[in-house]
Write an enzyme that holds these catalytic residues in place. Structure first.
Site, PDB file in Angstrom:
ATOM      1  N   LYS A 203     -14.821  -3.699   6.642  1.00 43.46           N
ATOM      2  CA  LYS A 203     -14.292  -4.596   5.614  1.00 43.46           C
ATOM      3  C   LYS A 203     -15.223  -5.787   5.384  1.00 43.46           C
ATOM      4  O   LYS A 203     -16.116  -6.062   6.181  1.00 43.46           O
ATOM      5  CB  LYS A 203     -12.913  -5.092   6.009  1.00 43.46           C
ATOM      6  CG  LYS A 203     -12.900  -5.882   7.319  1.00 43.46           C
ATOM      7  CD  LYS A 203     -11.514  -6.441   7.615  1.00 43.46           C
ATOM      8  CE  LYS A 203     -11.544  -7.234   8.905  1.00 43.46           C
ATOM      9  NZ  LYS A 203     -10.296  -7.957   9.160  1.00 43.46           N
TER      10      LYS A 203
ATOM     11  N   CYS B 208       0.791  -1.231   0.000  1.00 42.02           N
ATOM     12  CA  CYS B 208       0.000   0.000   0.000  1.00 42.02           C
ATOM     13  C   CYS B 208       0.828   1.287   0.000  1.00 42.02           C
ATOM     14  O   CYS B 208       0.600   2.138  -0.859  1.00 42.02           O
ATOM     15  CB  CYS B 208      -1.029   0.023   1.115  1.00 42.02           C
ATOM     16  SG  CYS B 208      -1.004  -1.367   2.235  1.00 42.02           S
TER      17      CYS B 208
ATOM     18  N   GLN C 225       1.376 -11.356  -3.079  1.00 42.25           N
ATOM     19  CA  GLN C 225      -0.058 -11.171  -2.970  1.00 42.25           C
ATOM     20  C   GLN C 225      -0.631 -10.831  -4.330  1.00 42.25           C
ATOM     21  O   GLN C 225       0.055 -10.233  -5.146  1.00 42.25           O
ATOM     22  CB  GLN C 225      -0.364  -9.990  -2.046  1.00 42.25           C
ATOM     23  CG  GLN C 225      -0.393 -10.348  -0.592  1.00 42.25           C
ATOM     24  CD  GLN C 225      -0.843  -9.174   0.258  1.00 42.25           C
ATOM     25  OE1 GLN C 225      -0.729  -8.027  -0.144  1.00 42.25           O
ATOM     26  NE2 GLN C 225      -1.359  -9.481   1.420  1.00 42.25           N
TER      27      GLN C 225
ATOM     28  N   ARG D 246       7.741 -10.532   5.262  1.00 41.07           N
ATOM     29  CA  ARG D 246       7.332 -10.263   6.643  1.00 41.07           C
ATOM     30  C   ARG D 246       8.096 -11.204   7.550  1.00 41.07           C
ATOM     31  O   ARG D 246       8.106 -12.415   7.330  1.00 41.07           O
ATOM     32  CB  ARG D 246       5.819 -10.487   6.830  1.00 41.07           C
ATOM     33  CG  ARG D 246       4.999  -9.494   6.054  1.00 41.07           C
ATOM     34  CD  ARG D 246       3.515  -9.658   6.266  1.00 41.07           C
ATOM     35  NE  ARG D 246       2.802  -8.812   5.327  1.00 41.07           N
ATOM     36  CZ  ARG D 246       1.479  -8.833   5.135  1.00 41.07           C
ATOM     37  NH1 ARG D 246       0.736  -9.670   5.838  1.00 41.07           N
ATOM     38  NH2 ARG D 246       0.931  -8.030   4.266  1.00 41.07           N
TER      39      ARG D 246
ATOM     40  N   HIS E  68      -5.003  -1.812  -4.955  1.00 43.24           N
ATOM     41  CA  HIS E  68      -5.468  -0.654  -4.203  1.00 43.24           C
ATOM     42  C   HIS E  68      -6.286   0.211  -5.116  1.00 43.24           C
ATOM     43  O   HIS E  68      -5.837   0.559  -6.214  1.00 43.24           O
ATOM     44  CB  HIS E  68      -4.291   0.105  -3.588  1.00 43.24           C
ATOM     45  CG  HIS E  68      -3.602  -0.705  -2.550  1.00 43.24           C
ATOM     46  ND1 HIS E  68      -2.480  -1.437  -2.814  1.00 43.24           N
ATOM     47  CD2 HIS E  68      -3.950  -0.970  -1.265  1.00 43.24           C
ATOM     48  CE1 HIS E  68      -2.142  -2.110  -1.727  1.00 43.24           C
ATOM     49  NE2 HIS E  68      -3.009  -1.852  -0.781  1.00 43.24           N
TER      50      HIS E  68
ATOM     51  N   ASP F 172      -2.490  -8.317  -5.090  1.00 41.84           N
ATOM     52  CA  ASP F 172      -2.881  -7.124  -4.360  1.00 41.84           C
ATOM     53  C   ASP F 172      -3.485  -6.083  -5.284  1.00 41.84           C
ATOM     54  O   ASP F 172      -3.177  -6.045  -6.471  1.00 41.84           O
ATOM     55  CB  ASP F 172      -1.621  -6.541  -3.710  1.00 41.84           C
ATOM     56  CG  ASP F 172      -1.923  -5.835  -2.410  1.00 41.84           C
ATOM     57  OD1 ASP F 172      -3.121  -5.699  -2.068  1.00 41.84           O
ATOM     58  OD2 ASP F 172      -0.975  -5.418  -1.741  1.00 41.84           O
TER      59      ASP F 172
ATOM     60  N   HIS G  19      -8.483  -1.621  -0.053  1.00 41.39           N
ATOM     61  CA  HIS G  19      -7.463  -2.662  -0.168  1.00 41.39           C
ATOM     62  C   HIS G  19      -8.200  -3.925  -0.571  1.00 41.39           C
ATOM     63  O   HIS G  19      -9.177  -4.295   0.075  1.00 41.39           O
ATOM     64  CB  HIS G  19      -6.781  -2.951   1.175  1.00 41.39           C
ATOM     65  CG  HIS G  19      -6.174  -1.748   1.826  1.00 41.39           C
ATOM     66  ND1 HIS G  19      -4.819  -1.525   1.799  1.00 41.39           N
ATOM     67  CD2 HIS G  19      -6.725  -0.734   2.525  1.00 41.39           C
ATOM     68  CE1 HIS G  19      -4.571  -0.401   2.479  1.00 41.39           C
ATOM     69  NE2 HIS G  19      -5.702   0.090   2.935  1.00 41.39           N
TER      70      HIS G  19
END
Length: 644
Positions: free
Chosen positions: A467, A337, A384, A366, A388, A386, A513
């Site tokens: 969410k 992000c 991911q 991570r 945004h 991912d 997200h």
RNA sequence: GCUGACGUAGCUCAAUUGGCAGAGCACCUGAUUUGUAAUCAGGCGGUUGCGAGUUCGAUUCUCGCCGUCAGCUCCA
């Protein structure tokens, strides 16, 4: 003292007035002596209680028999007491913690000087059988706090719990033979009810789940009413073990790990094909309306200070030593992000561009604690899928509906069903109540429009916005939290994101997200276990294996293999001079969807003897072209393997 | 990270009380030319995760490190 009268309503609508404090057993007996025999417990106004408990409230009164699922937790909880009874007999020094029923069984925590060994476990199980045979009734007693302190004087953990109980709460103990536990119940009438159980494993567990407290020794076990059910459960555990992606992944040669890179997978050619194929599918689905981008992996801490990661998430970040400053001022990104916000902010945006969707498949790191790593499902390096999305508040409902359809459609391709969870404002949060009202309203409206059922999780949202989570069930009934759609009102503030509106004024966008499968790593682990390694053709690293019966047919086999490959099919040829049986066995073991056998007859006729994975000798002789077209179509359609 | 268990050939596993480290599969070579889930024979393959220590001698016992696995939410 005047006795209050309570009214119980039986399932058939009949009512029964009983004096408060009457034992449930007596009420059941009054309904029918046969019923008492079959009764395990009762539910009073929905609250499960055992037969030894005095009735204190009126309401719906249901007698629970073995057939009622709620009775199983009662059985298991009693199993936990029997376990403690056995442990106390063999290890009198063991201090008792908690012993609840859990989803698949029960456990009991003990504080002991010397941890339990597998041999101990076997001994405990044998002792439990004795306790069961001795048929001790579970005797309930309601006692005063002072009495409790006396009874549990040698069990500090119990004293701790006792001290927490409120003034008005009933303090009860249950005794089976030599063992008395502070316990609110409910229990089965006596120990002989718990016939079918198995101790499964032992593990450390922090007292109260708090890592600052001492570690207890937990024994996990399970129990069922019927032996068949217990056996079936054990069988299921074995089946799950057989599907374990770590085992299957090795067998199918998909990935490996090495101690020099803990928590990071090495992907073989076959595994890489699966990642790439999933990636291509996602790209195809996001061809319109999405902008795929790539951003750096390594950042100065300045970025993380703005995003807040430096303060809250540093423990989980891989810090990199800067040679000039000799400081750990850089970090590998744990999330995409912040870098996407930098991209967004690199120029001005018009309201006409929104929703602006940045998707990426970048690698994230991570630093998970070593004990949490597990195969592909919990790793330190992953990709991911991912995205945004920057948008106006008025666009939220439309966008969420679109995303929900997208995510559910993606799961459907793999035969995975998902349950939706809508999580609303948590107690600790940012933003005004009006903002939350609008955000939750828009999300809810979008969910309603999709027509999908959803579960409401009040207070479970992120601090920066509500969410929707997607909980997926696989083919053996396991649950995985994969996709998520999260509204974020905080990030646009922190990163000062803006767009120019129709009114020529500067406005703040909202960020969504979105993840679909979480990470490729974990999703592939789930797919391996979901399909037990038998991937649909489009995802199979090897789609067709061509087998010439004898050496003199090798040339023909290679020719056919080449034709298949030219048609976009991942075909290989196994022309080793091993027996046909041998090569077929290997093809089956490797879960190749199709094996195409070429003998003299096929070579002359231009056909293939096609053997479908898992179908045994049931084969079909088809022309090469027809077979090619069929496999191509299956790949194109991303067809699921036939059930069974 | 913490508790416990584990780490032996590429893989799956053996190795009585500490006494020369083995098997099957895989791989290589040869024979076999195979019609739907393992053809036969021979061969290659190991500083027993790494490092210390105890011992005449350590895969085995002790300590440290690395890694793997189970678990650390399911509230008397």
């Amino acid at each position: 003292m005047a006795t209050e009268t309570l009214q119980l309503v039986l399932p058939n609508g009949a009512t029964r007035d009983v004096a408060a404090g009457t034992l449930a057993r007596d009420v059941v007996a009054s309904i029918g002596p046969g019923l008492l025999k079959a009764a395990i417990a009762v539910a009073v106004d929905g609250d499960v209680q055992d037969l030894m408990t005095p009735i204190r409230t009126g309401g719906a009164f249901v007698v629970l028999k073995e057939s009622d699922p709620r009775s199983l937790a009662v059985l298991r909880h009693s199993g936990a007491h029997i376990l403690a009874t056995a442990v106390r007999r063999l290890r009198p020094d063991a201090r008792i913690g908690f012993g609840p029923a859990i989803d698949d069984g029960f456990y009991y925590d003990f504080e002991v000087e010397k941890p339990f060994t597998p041999e101990d476990l076997a001994a405990f199980e044998a002792e439990m059988h004795k306790v069961v045979a001795e048929k001790y009734p579970f005797v309930r007693a309601e006692i005063s706090r002072a009495e409790g302190e006396k009874v549990f004087a040698d069990d500090p953990l119990k004293l701790e719990r006792l001290a927490e109980l409120g003034e008005s709460e009933v303090i009860s103990t249950y005794t089976d033979g030599p063992f008395t536990d502070l316990c609110r119940g409910p229990h089965v009438p006596d120990t002989s009810y718990v016939k079918n159980f198995r101790l499964l494993s032992t593990a450390g567990a922090y007292w109260r789940g708090d890592e600052r407290r001492q570690m207890l020794q937990r024994i996990y076990a399970t129990a069922f009413w019927k032996k068949e059910d217990l056996d079936a459960h054990i069988h299921r555990l074995e089946e799950a073990r057989k599907r374990d992606h770590r085992v299957v992944g090795k067998q199918l040669d998909l990935f490996m790990f090495h101690h020099f890179a803990p928590g990071a997978a090495f992907w073989t050619e076959r595994g890489t094909f699966i990642i790439n194929t999933l990636n291509e599918y996602l790209r195809e689905l996001q061809r319109d309306g999405y902008q795929e981008i790539k951003t750096p992996l390594l950042y100065n801490k300045g970025l993380w200070e703005i995003s807040g990661h430096w303060g809250k998430y540093r423990e989980n970040m891989f810090l990199v030593l800067d040679n000039e400053t000799k400081e750990h001022d850089f970090s590998l990104k744990p999330m995409n992000c912040p870098s996407h916000y930098l991209m967004y902010n690199s120029r001005k945006h018009s309201y006409r561009e929104l929703p602006l969707r940045f998707s990426t498949y970048d690698v994230l790191h991570r630093n998970e604690v070593s004990g949490s790593l597990s195969g592909l499902t919990r790793v330190r390096q992953f990709q991911q899928d991912d995205c945004h999305i920057f948008l106006m508040e008025s666009q939220i409902a439309d966008e969420v509906r679109r995303l929900t359809d997208f995510i559910l459609g993606y799961y459907r391709t793999f035969g995975l069903s998902a349950a939706l969870r809508f999580a609303t404002r948590p107690p600790v949060r940012i933003g005004s109540d009006e903002m939350w009202d609008r955000a939750e309203g828009a999300l809810r409206a979008a969910l309603e429009e999709t027509g999908e059922p959803y579960e409401l999780k009040e207070g479970d949202g992120a601090f920066y916005g509500p969410k929707v989570d997607f909980d997926v069930t696989d083919s053996i009934g396991r649950h995985w939290q994969l996709g998520t759609i999260q509204l974020d009102y905080a990030a646009p503030e922190r990163f000062d994101l803006s767009y120019t509106g129709e009114d020529n004024a500067t406005h703040r966008p909202v960020v969504i997200h979105r993840a679909v499968s979480g990470s490729f790593e974990r999703f592939i682990a789930i797919l391996i276990e979901h399909f037990a390694g038998a991937f649909p053709v489009w995802l199979s690293p090897e789609q067709v294996r061509v087998l010439p019966i004898a050496d003199d047919l090798a040339a023909t086999a290679h020719e056919v293999t080449a034709r298949l490959r030219a048609a976009g099919i991942r075909a290989s040829c196994d022309d080793r001079s091993e027996t046909l049986n041998y090569r077929i066995r290997e093809g089956e073991t490797m879960k190749v969807p199709y094996m195409a056998v070429i003998g003299k007859r096929e070579a002359e006729a231009g056909t293939l003897a096609v053997r479908e994975r898992g179908q045994g000798k049931k084969q079909e002789v088809v022309a090469v072209d027809a077979f090619t077209a069929r496999v191509q179509e299956e790949i194109r359609a991303r067809a699921l393997p036939a059930a069974g």
